[in-house]
Write a protein that holds these residues in place. Structure first.
Motif, PDB file in Angstrom:
ATOM      1  N   GLU A 265       0.841  -1.186   0.000  1.00 17.34           N
ATOM      2  CA  GLU A 265       0.000   0.000   0.000  1.00 17.34           C
ATOM      3  C   GLU A 265       0.882   1.245   0.000  1.00 17.34           C
ATOM      4  O   GLU A 265       1.910   1.298   0.668  1.00 17.34           O
ATOM      5  N   GLU A 266       0.464   2.247  -0.753  1.00 15.81           N
ATOM      6  CA  GLU A 266       1.210   3.499  -0.801  1.00 15.81           C
ATOM      7  C   GLU A 266       1.152   4.198   0.549  1.00 15.81           C
ATOM      8  O   GLU A 266       0.178   4.052   1.297  1.00 15.81           O
ATOM      9  N   THR A 267       2.199   4.937   0.869  1.00 16.19           N
ATOM     10  CA  THR A 267       2.275   5.599   2.172  1.00 16.19           C
ATOM     11  C   THR A 267       1.489   6.903   2.222  1.00 16.19           C
ATOM     12  O   THR A 267       1.271   7.451   3.299  1.00 16.19           O
ATOM     13  N   SER A 268       1.102   7.422   1.069  1.00 19.86           N
ATOM     14  CA  SER A 268       0.304   8.649   1.040  1.00 19.86           C
ATOM     15  C   SER A 268      -0.749   8.528  -0.051  1.00 19.86           C
ATOM     16  O   SER A 268      -0.717   7.607  -0.872  1.00 19.86           O
ATOM     17  N   GLY A 269      -1.634   9.488  -0.078  1.00 19.90           N
ATOM     18  CA  GLY A 269      -2.689   9.457  -1.084  1.00 19.90           C
ATOM     19  C   GLY A 269      -2.257   9.982  -2.440  1.00 19.90           C
ATOM     20  O   GLY A 269      -3.024   9.931  -3.397  1.00 19.90           O
ATOM     21  N   TRP A 270      -1.027  10.489  -2.540  1.00 24.17           N
ATOM     22  CA  TRP A 270      -0.624  11.104  -3.801  1.00 24.17           C
ATOM     23  C   TRP A 270       0.604  10.452  -4.436  1.00 24.17           C
ATOM     24  O   TRP A 270       1.043  10.870  -5.514  1.00 24.17           O
ATOM     25  N   GLY A 271       1.168   9.416  -3.815  1.00 31.97           N
ATOM     26  CA  GLY A 271       2.383   8.805  -4.340  1.00 31.97           C
ATOM     27  C   GLY A 271       2.221   8.174  -5.710  1.00 31.97           C
ATOM     28  O   GLY A 271       3.056   8.363  -6.601  1.00 31.97           O
ATOM     29  N   VAL A 272       1.140   7.412  -5.897  1.00 29.93           N
ATOM     30  CA  VAL A 272       0.904   6.778  -7.191  1.00 29.93           C
ATOM     31  C   VAL A 272       0.605   7.829  -8.250  1.00 29.93           C
ATOM     32  O   VAL A 272       1.100   7.753  -9.393  1.00 29.93           O
ATOM     33  N   ASN A 273      -0.179   8.849  -7.884  1.00 31.18           N
ATOM     34  CA  ASN A 273      -0.468   9.921  -8.835  1.00 31.18           C
ATOM     35  C   ASN A 273       0.808  10.653  -9.242  1.00 31.18           C
ATOM     36  O   ASN A 273       0.965  11.030 -10.417  1.00 31.18           O
ATOM     37  N   ALA A 274       1.695  10.840  -8.292  1.00 32.70           N
ATOM     38  CA  ALA A 274       2.959  11.502  -8.607  1.00 32.70           C
ATOM     39  C   ALA A 274       3.746  10.700  -9.632  1.00 32.70           C
ATOM     40  O   ALA A 274       4.281  11.251 -10.605  1.00 32.70           O
ATOM     41  N   PHE A 275       3.823   9.382  -9.418  1.00 36.61           N
ATOM     42  CA  PHE A 275       4.531   8.518 -10.371  1.00 36.61           C
ATOM     43  C   PHE A 275       3.894   8.596 -11.759  1.00 36.61           C
ATOM     44  O   PHE A 275       4.585   8.788 -12.772  1.00 36.61           O
ATOM     45  N   ASN A 276       2.580   8.470 -11.804  1.00 41.67           N
ATOM     46  CA  ASN A 276       1.878   8.484 -13.101  1.00 41.67           C
ATOM     47  C   ASN A 276       2.009   9.836 -13.792  1.00 41.67           C
ATOM     48  O   ASN A 276       2.218   9.909 -15.017  1.00 41.67           O
ATOM     49  N   ASN A 277       1.907  10.905 -13.024  1.00 41.11           N
ATOM     50  CA  ASN A 277       2.016  12.239 -13.622  1.00 41.11           C
ATOM     51  C   ASN A 277       3.432  12.508 -14.126  1.00 41.11           C
ATOM     52  O   ASN A 277       3.624  13.066 -15.216  1.00 41.11           O
ATOM     53  N   ASN A 278       4.422  12.106 -13.331  1.00 43.44           N
ATOM     54  CA  ASN A 278       5.813  12.378 -13.710  1.00 43.44           C
ATOM     55  C   ASN A 278       6.227  11.572 -14.939  1.00 43.44           C
ATOM     56  O   ASN A 278       6.832  12.102 -15.869  1.00 43.44           O
ATOM     57  N   THR A 279       5.928  10.290 -14.932  1.00 40.77           N
ATOM     58  CA  THR A 279       6.291   9.480 -16.094  1.00 40.77           C
ATOM     59  C   THR A 279       5.366   9.781 -17.278  1.00 40.77           C
ATOM     60  O   THR A 279       5.746   9.617 -18.432  1.00 40.77           O
ATOM     61  N   GLY A 280       4.146  10.236 -16.970  1.00 38.66           N
ATOM     62  CA  GLY A 280       3.199  10.570 -18.027  1.00 38.66           C
ATOM     63  C   GLY A 280       3.596  11.781 -18.849  1.00 38.66           C
ATOM     64  O   GLY A 280       3.092  11.983 -19.960  1.00 38.66           O
ATOM     65  N   ARG A 281       4.493  12.606 -18.339  1.00 36.97           N
ATOM     66  CA  ARG A 281       4.972  13.771 -19.081  1.00 36.97           C
ATOM     67  C   ARG A 281       6.032  13.388 -20.107  1.00 36.97           C
ATOM     68  O   ARG A 281       6.398  14.194 -20.970  1.00 36.97           O
ATOM     69  N   MET A 282       6.563  12.176 -19.979  1.00 35.99           N
ATOM     70  CA  MET A 282       7.645  11.765 -20.870  1.00 35.99           C
ATOM     71  C   MET A 282       7.126  11.500 -22.281  1.00 35.99           C
ATOM     72  O   MET A 282       6.016  11.000 -22.460  1.00 35.99           O
ATOM     73  N   ASN A 283       7.979  11.802 -23.263  1.00 31.51           N
ATOM     74  CA  ASN A 283       7.643  11.399 -24.625  1.00 31.51           C
ATOM     75  C   ASN A 283       7.987   9.922 -24.802  1.00 31.51           C
ATOM     76  O   ASN A 283       8.506   9.278 -23.889  1.00 31.51           O
TER      77      ASN A 283
END
Length: 540
Positions: A265-283
């Motif tokens: 389980e993620e330690t916060s409510g935004w960790g998975v979103n952070a991963f998806n958003n950060n990698t989602g910006r990549m070309n």
């Protein structure tokens, strides 16, 4: 000596002081250029010139070899935006109004770049400032909105949002070099604030460095498994532990589907979103390169996890290594940019008359006490790296052990430029200190921290530090005092506040603390004002 400052300074006085200081127009032969390099969350332990052996930073080290390195430089408030406000204004947080990352910053107040502009300098800010509003005092600004992104980041250029393809550290460096080479007026002295996002969380390195650093291992700090015995509740209750509080996805780069498969389980409510958003910006090419390195790390962890999932030491070791690999890889790009800038100064003939400063907005924990992040008045976050080169005045290999603060940057830069600092600036110029003309400077520093309750749950506190001792008061929902003898206890493991052997020291520190709060203009009333504003914002 610390000067007395009034709590209330009228707009009329601001205007009078600004007009007075703006009357010294035109460049003189002595006016140097200034390049102020600020990274975000760069711990002094992660600069090889400081001797901790974690990594190599040859270009930042070059500044230290050719100039001065400070071993007790520190901040007034170990948090990103407040530190930057102090840099610009030369005033403590409680007077410039930016006490935390929540309150708005008043760009209309005087700052040192405005004074530089009024006295013939051309000014630019490029990179991260982490404060709302359009930066004032700059002929050119290109800044990241908020925290910004590592890959294909957006920038605010003259108020317009522009997305740039590439890696943020490289883009900021390229833009700074382009401004120096092609955009500035070469008949004017210049002041460039060159601010990197890295190595701020979530530590997304450039391809050439994550390929290198993910193969490396790093020695664990002695206090990685600190149990906080001998201290009060503030350290015990903070939520900064690498194992317990770093995000598995956003920070350790564990893919969400792998977490789900392993039942993590993620330690916060935004960790998975952070991963998806950060990698989602990549070309497509960036993402393929990233996956070619980080997916094998995930596959290896999937095989390892069943054997270590109940072993906190083994899990902490894995997470610490992941943290260091990405954090230090981000710094490698910062160091590379410093090298490119220094090379340009040499090639253009600007090096001799250009002051180059390297620093961070505060210190950072690299596993000490089991922590990441900052905020506390303990040494790792109070101290910040500071290196300055100015061939005309600073001898190569100079070492400074005096207590300087980010409060001192504005008056120091103005001093070098021959511009009188406004009276409301609370810092002191360390020009004569670093040139060797004096070895005298302040004998203690004052610190405040306000952002609680909030992420990481570091209690509100203020305190005083001398070269040897430290006194801290944690308050609001607790009332606890801590005191440390840094000579005997450099890791700050044993609170000696109630030790009878230190009765005289405790008295001395309380007297200095009272003096600091009075002279700098701090008060319980100001604290209550900012507390109310913070809590009101939290309720919105």
């Amino acid at each position: 000596m610390i000067q007395n400052f009034r709590l209330v300074i009228t707009c009329l006085l601001f205007g009078a002081v600004f007009h007075s200081c703006s009357s010294q127009k035109g460049q003189t032969a002595e006016q140097p250029n200034i390049i102020y390099i600020m990274s975000d969350d760069h711990a002094y332990q992660a600069i090889s010139a400081y001797g901790y052996g974690l990594n190599e930073t040859p270009n930042i080290d070059r500044l230290a070899d050719e100039g001065a390195i400070f071993t007790r430089a520190c901040v007034t408030n170990s948090l990103c935006a407040p530190s930057r406000a102090v840099l610009l204004t030369g005033k403590h947080s409680f007077l410039n109004g930016k006490v935390d990352n929540v309150q708005s910053f008043n760009w209309d107040q005087p700052n040192f770049p405005k004074l530089f502009q009024a006295n013939g300098y051309q000014t630019a800010m490029i990179g991260k400032i982490h404060m709302d509003g359009i930066p004032q005092g700059f002929d050119f600004s290109m800044v990241l909105p908020g925290q910004g992104n590592y890959y294909n980041p957006d920038f605010l250029i003259d108020g317009e949002t522009v997305r740039k393809e590439g890696y943020v550290t490289e883009i900021i460096t390229e833009t700074a070099l382009d401004w120096l080479k092609n955009k500035r007026n070469q008949d004017k002295p210049f002041c460039l604030l060159y601010h990197q996002k890295a190595p701020h969380r979530e530590w997304m390195p450039a391809e050439k460095y994550y390929k290198q650093y993910t193969q490396m291992e790093f020695e664990e700090p002695a206090t990685l498994f600190d149990d906080f015995e001998g201290r009060g509740s503030a350290a015990k209750e903070a939520e900064m532990n690498i194992l317990k509080h770093q995000n598995w996805a956003g920070d350790s780069k564990l893919y969400p589907e792998v977490m789900e498969e392993l039942g993590i389980e993620e330690t916060s409510g935004w960790g998975v979103n952070a991963f998806n958003n950060n990698t989602g910006r990549m070309n497509e090419a960036q993402k393929a390169a990233w996956d070619s390195v980080y997916r094998p790390i995930n596959e290896k962890f999937k095989k390892l996890y069943p054997a270590i999932k109940s072993d906190e030491k083994a899990l902490m070791h894995w997470r610490y290594e992941r943290y260091m690999q990405d954090y230090l890889a981000c710094i490698a790009s910062v160091d590379e940019g410093v090298g490119q800038l220094l090379d340009y100064l040499d090639e253009s003939g600007l090096a001799e008359n250009t002051i180059v400063v390297y620093t961070s907005d505060q210190g950072f924990y690299l596993g000490e006490h089991g922590w990441f992040d900052k905020r506390f008045m303990y040494e790792e976050s109070l101290r910040t790296p500071l290196i300055i080169r100015y061939p005309k005045e600073i001898e190569p290999g100079t070492k400074i052990g005096n207590l300087v603060q980010n409060l001192d940057f504005a008056p120091t830069f103005l001093d070098y430029a021959g511009i009188k600092a406004p009276e409301e600036m609370q810092g002191e110029s360390f020009r004569e200190l670093v040139s060797g003309e004096t070895d005298k400077f302040r004998d203690f520093v004052y610190y405040t921290y306000y952002e609680y309750p909030s992420i990481h749950m570091v209690k509100r506190h203020y305190g005083i530090a001398t070269n040897r001792y430290k006194l801290i008061h944690f308050y609001y929902d607790i009332d606890e005092w801590e005191m440390y003898d840094l000579e005997k206890d450099p890791q700050e493991l044993q609170n000696i506040y109630n030790d009878p052997e230190y009765t005289d020291v405790q008295k001395m520190l309380h007297e200095k603390l009272t003096e600091a709060r009075t002279n700098y203009g701090d008060s319980d009333e100001l604290d209550q004002k900012y507390l109310k504003a913070y809590l009101d914002h939290q309720e919105q």
